[in-house]
Enzyme design. Structure first.
Site, PDB file in Angstrom:
ATOM      1  N   ARG A 297       0.784  -1.266   0.121  1.00 33.75           N
ATOM      2  CA  ARG A 297      -0.038  -0.106   0.008  1.00 33.75           C
ATOM      3  C   ARG A 297       0.833   1.281  -0.098  1.00 33.75           C
ATOM      4  O   ARG A 297       0.643   2.050  -0.692  1.00 33.75           O
ATOM      5  CB  ARG A 297      -0.961  -0.090   1.218  1.00 33.75           C
ATOM      6  CG  ARG A 297      -2.075  -1.171   0.948  1.00 33.75           C
ATOM      7  CD  ARG A 297      -3.086  -0.951   2.264  1.00 33.75           C
ATOM      8  NE  ARG A 297      -4.008  -2.191   1.902  1.00 33.75           N
ATOM      9  CZ  ARG A 297      -5.137  -1.999   2.744  1.00 33.75           C
ATOM     10  NH1 ARG A 297      -5.123  -1.919   3.742  1.00 33.75           N
ATOM     11  NH2 ARG A 297      -6.155  -2.938   2.172  1.00 33.75           N
ATOM     12  N   TYR A 438      -5.973  -1.181  -7.032  1.00 35.06           N
ATOM     13  CA  TYR A 438      -5.336  -2.392  -6.510  1.00 35.06           C
ATOM     14  C   TYR A 438      -4.542  -2.163  -5.172  1.00 35.06           C
ATOM     15  O   TYR A 438      -4.483  -1.085  -4.801  1.00 35.06           O
ATOM     16  CB  TYR A 438      -4.187  -2.972  -7.359  1.00 35.06           C
ATOM     17  CG  TYR A 438      -3.056  -2.354  -7.984  1.00 35.06           C
ATOM     18  CD1 TYR A 438      -2.645  -1.144  -7.512  1.00 35.06           C
ATOM     19  CD2 TYR A 438      -2.526  -2.861  -9.053  1.00 35.06           C
ATOM     20  CE1 TYR A 438      -1.542  -0.577  -8.085  1.00 35.06           C
ATOM     21  CE2 TYR A 438      -1.166  -2.424  -9.665  1.00 35.06           C
ATOM     22  CZ  TYR A 438      -0.817  -0.946  -9.286  1.00 35.06           C
ATOM     23  OH  TYR A 438       0.285  -0.629  -9.826  1.00 35.06           O
ATOM     24  N   GLU A 439      -4.402  -3.285  -4.421  1.00 36.09           N
ATOM     25  CA  GLU A 439      -4.165  -3.080  -2.877  1.00 36.09           C
ATOM     26  C   GLU A 439      -5.200  -2.383  -2.083  1.00 36.09           C
ATOM     27  O   GLU A 439      -4.751  -1.831  -1.116  1.00 36.09           O
ATOM     28  CB  GLU A 439      -2.836  -2.532  -2.677  1.00 36.09           C
ATOM     29  CG  GLU A 439      -1.550  -3.269  -3.645  1.00 36.09           C
ATOM     30  CD  GLU A 439      -1.465  -4.729  -3.415  1.00 36.09           C
ATOM     31  OE1 GLU A 439      -1.927  -5.002  -2.311  1.00 36.09           O
ATOM     32  OE2 GLU A 439      -0.836  -5.338  -4.315  1.00 36.09           O
ATOM     33  N   GLY A 440      -6.171  -2.471  -2.529  1.00 33.17           N
ATOM     34  CA  GLY A 440      -7.240  -1.710  -1.813  1.00 33.17           C
ATOM     35  C   GLY A 440      -7.547  -0.354  -2.268  1.00 33.17           C
ATOM     36  O   GLY A 440      -6.970   0.294  -2.464  1.00 33.17           O
TER      37      GLY A 440
END
Length: 593
Positions: A297, A438-440
């Site tokens: 993140r 992506y990655e949240g």
């Protein structure tokens, strides 16, 4: 596409003056990180970015990864570029020397990764994710797993991935269906994973997949997820490549951007089950995976900065060269580049000031991780950990959203030519768009910020940061006073938002989460203003002491002044949404949509 020039001076300012590298280098274990060594590392990393990676960026966009007869082929030149990193030991920069790494601070790695992500984001995803996989195995793997996997991954001979998402389980990890059945001392893994970045390729000898799956007796929901190491090629007793494992690339996604990065659909167990090893304890996989996810993140937040820097350089070069009309107020002789048009100046200043704001946030967050890992005082470690946790969703959420906006401005400054692929401006815009997903997604980052970092701790960590900002703003002297006044007002307003979220989170959580994204933007704008103001104060002091020969220090003050007048006011609009907008989100009936 405009050549990429690594902004070493700006990076050095953020590294040394904002993130406090001298203090980081003094931490136990980092004694070898001398200024001369770090300068030479950054210079060499800049050379790789400029001469090796950047020239492949547009080629990767046009001739991306493809699947041919079951084999993933990367863009021509990718394999040679990967070997440059392997031969230089670059993948091991932040890892211990006893495992083959360089043993340098995470902060230095952040500076290197910024340049590589700017130069070629699609390529740099591979080392980024490999470092995250190394972190997860380092923290939770057994000594035997570390012995067999880490040296090859740290060297770059093997790469790593994160396998979370499934066709029926996107952000809802409770819905994961991949299975792991015990067999002797190992496990048979079956299931399918999607959106796996660098899930298959020919750059390295092996790919070490970290896979979330369920044991037969696992409890339902996220508490029943375990983490497994599932290599593409099973290592032999000596740790070298052995037999192929039962994991295959079914297809590659056709994407809006980052075409050079192979995004794979992976199938585990088509022929009986892929062999895997349990990492840590059963049913704690999601907890373990967050080690890798939090690294990713912050790294994706860094991509927001990196793509913005690349888009800015391209837009500035074009604005200087493109002659169109006579700028209002232009008194010069002959034709003038559009850089002299008032609104183009506004856009360029908006791009540059936000880039420096992002760099301050990201480098400070990175330094906080180093302090949390290495500071000898437990209290300081705890405080640094809290700050890193607070800044991570801001770094990922706000910096990526800002990166998309800046890449869009880059297209706008090019005008019609920005919409034409040959200039390269459109590629930056397309590549940047994935970073908010992506990655949240941004909403996931905002929910993490509001739920885990505000409501759960009663707003204490945010109050501590905003109190620090307010105290700094109040002390800004003389010509910097207007900057300080604007910053102090914005910090006070953010504290109001924190108080409202804490109170509302206890009464009606849905209302707090309805305005989580506006709050994320409010905090990002305020934190960015803080670092620009810090830079302006440092610049003013140095100018008073030794002058400003080339105008660089004056530019730091000018960027802070522009930001507080043109961008920081947006924080007030977000505050209004936080304090008064929840009802407008939650009241309408579904039929009204």
């Amino acid at each position: 596409m405009t050549p990429y020039i690594p902004p070493l001076r700006d990076i050095a300012f953020a590294l040394n003056d904002l993130a406090g590298f001298a203090d980081i280098a003094a931490l136990p274990g980092y004694e070898e990180a001398s200024p001369d060594l770090v300068d030479s590392i950054l210079a060499e990393a800049a050379k790789i970015a400029e001469e090796t990676l950047a020239p492949l960026n547009q080629k990767g966009d046009r001739d991306g990864a493809r699947l041919e007869n079951g084999t993933v082929r990367t863009t021509p030149g990718w394999a040679e570029a990967w070997q440059v990193l392997v031969e230089g030991g670059w993948n091991g920069l932040p890892f211990p020397t006893e495992l083959g790494g360089m043993g340098l601070p995470n902060l230095v790695n952040t500076a290197v990764q910024e340049m590589w992500q700017s130069a070629n984001m699609a390529f740099a995803l591979c080392p980024m994710l490999t470092q995250g996989a190394v972190n997860a195995i380092t923290h939770y793997g057994t000594d035997e797993q570390k012995r067999r996997y880490l040296p090859a991954m740290i060297s770059g001979r093997w790469t790593g991935t994160m396998n979370i998402t499934e066709p029926v389980a996107g952000s809802d990890l409770a819905a994961i269906r991949a299975k792991a059945v015990p067999e002797g001392g190992r496990y048979r893994i079956t299931g399918q994973k999607i959106f796996i970045t660098y899930g298959d390729h020919q750059l390295a000898e092996n790919i070490v997949h970290l896979v979330l799956a369920r044991l037969p007796d696992a409890p339902p929901g996220v508490k029943g997820i375990s983490l497994f190491i599932v290599p593409k090629v099973l290592p032999d007793a000596e740790g070298g490549p052995g037999q192929p494992n039962d994991v295959h690339c079914v297809s590659l996604e056709h994407k809006l951007g980052i075409h050079g990065s192979p995004t794979a659909v992976l199938s585990f167990g088509d022929h009986g089950g892929a062999l895997g090893e349990l990492v840590g304890e059963p049913n704690r996989g999601l907890e373990y995976m967050f080690t890798m996810m939090n690294h990713a993140r912050q790294a994706v937040g860094l991509q927001g900065l990196a793509i913005a820097e690349r888009a800015y350089q391209q837009a500035l070069s074009y604005a200087r060269e493109r002659v169109q009309g006579r700028p209002l107020g232009w008194n010069g002789q002959g034709p003038a580049g559009i850089v002299h048009h008032p609104d183009v100046r506004r856009m360029l200043l908006g791009m540059k000031s936000r880039i420096e704001a992002m760099r301050g946030i990201l480098y400070t967050a990175s330094a906080s991780i180093d302090r949390a890992d290495r500071h000898p005082d437990p209290g300081e470690r705890a405080r640094a950990h809290v700050l890193a946790e607070l800044l991570t969703p801001i770094a990922k959420g706000w910096c990526t959203e800002t990166g998309v906006e800046i890449a869009s401005l880059g297209v706008q400054i090019h005008g019609g030519m920005g919409f034409i692929e040959e200039t390269g401006a459109a590629q930056h815009y397309r590549d940047s768009r994935i970073t908010t997903i992506y990655e949240g997604t941004t909403a996931i980052q905002a929910n993490d910020l509001v739920g885990r970092k505000i409501i759960r701790d009663g707003g204490r960590s945010a109050e501590a940061l905003l109190g620090e900002i307010a105290a700094f703003a109040a002390a800004l002297p003389g010509a910097l006073h207007p900057i300080g006044e604007a910053l102090a007002n914005a910090a006070a307003r953010a504290r109001q938002s924190v108080g409202w979220l804490v109170a509302e989170g206890g009464r009606e959580p849905s209302r707090a989460f309805a305005v989580a994204v506006p709050f994320l933007h409010q905090m990002g704008l305020v934190a960015g203003a803080y670092h620009l103001a810090r830079g302006a104060r440092i610049a003013a002091i140095r100018t008073a002491e030794a002058g400003d020969g080339d105008g660089y220090l004056a530019a730091r003050v000018a960027l802070a002044r522009f930001y507080v007048h043109h961008l920081l006011p947006q924080a007030e609009a977000h505050a209004a949404a936080v304090l008064h907008g929840a009802e407008a989100v939650m009241t309408p009936d579904e039929a009204m949509f």
